[in-house]
Design an enzyme around this catalytic site. Structure first.
Site, PDB file in Angstrom:
ATOM      1  N   CYS A  80       0.847  -1.188   0.000  1.00 31.07           N
ATOM      2  CA  CYS A  80       0.000   0.000   0.000  1.00 31.07           C
ATOM      3  C   CYS A  80       0.890   1.248   0.000  1.00 31.07           C
ATOM      4  O   CYS A  80       2.015   1.206   0.487  1.00 31.07           O
ATOM      5  CB  CYS A  80      -0.874  -0.036   1.268  1.00 31.07           C
ATOM      6  SG  CYS A  80      -1.899   1.408   1.550  1.00 31.07           S
ATOM      7  N   GLY A  81       0.383   2.329  -0.507  1.00 30.31           N
ATOM      8  CA  GLY A  81       1.127   3.583  -0.459  1.00 30.31           C
ATOM      9  C   GLY A  81       1.428   4.023   0.964  1.00 30.31           C
ATOM     10  O   GLY A  81       2.377   4.777   1.194  1.00 30.31           O
TER      11      GLY A  81
END
Length: 159
Positions: free
Chosen positions: A35-36
């Protein structure tokens, strides 16, 4: 009710009652490895190292419900977290945090601390819930909230 009523499987498969953390301030986070926001693991670990001796713990709950960003098995997740971020705080087995199969702990957390405009559902990875020493949910943080920005709230609970 409090978070102490719930239990979950650790990343190693052991059933653990959250009562084990009674008396601790807890930051409960739904996490993902792809995930970012994944670099937040570093800040979560820093909070854990700074406050663990003051009975503060971070509890990580991997979830694959958002963009399939946690596709690995528990062993893969554990290795990723340790190798890339030095994670030593308690990590749990993958769970659903929303929907029909949501883990009961997350159903409770979202009821106790709704999100923006009263929404109950978790919208993305790295939603965080701060729980006081008595097992009461005191605040919910959006995924983009940096763990270091939660430090002042933790310090307030420790007073």
């Amino acid at each position: 009710m409090s978070v102490y009523e719930y239990s979950a499987k650790t990343i190693k498969g052991e059933d653990v009652s959250l009562d084990r953390f009674r008396g601790n301030v807890m930051l409960i986070v739904n996490t993902a490895s792809k995930c970012g926001f994944t670099p937040q693991y570093k800040e979560l670990q820093a909070l854990y190292e700074e406050f663990n001796e003051q009975n503060v713990t971070i509890l990580g709950f991997p979830c694959n419900q958002f963009g399939s960003q946690e596709p690995g098995k528990e062993q893969d997740i554990e290795q990723f977290c340790q190798l890339n971020y030095g994670v030593s705080f308690p990590m749990f087995a993958k769970v659903d945090v929303k929907g029909e199969h949501a883990h009961p702990l997350f159903t409770y957390l979202t009821e106790e601390a709704p999100g923006l405009l009263g929404s109950k559902g978790i919208k993305w990875n790295f939603t965080k819930f701060l729980v006081d020493q008595n097992g009461k949910v005191v605040k919910r943080y959006a995924p983009q909230t940096s763990p270091k920005d939660i430090k002042k709230d933790i310090e307030e609970l420790l007073k």
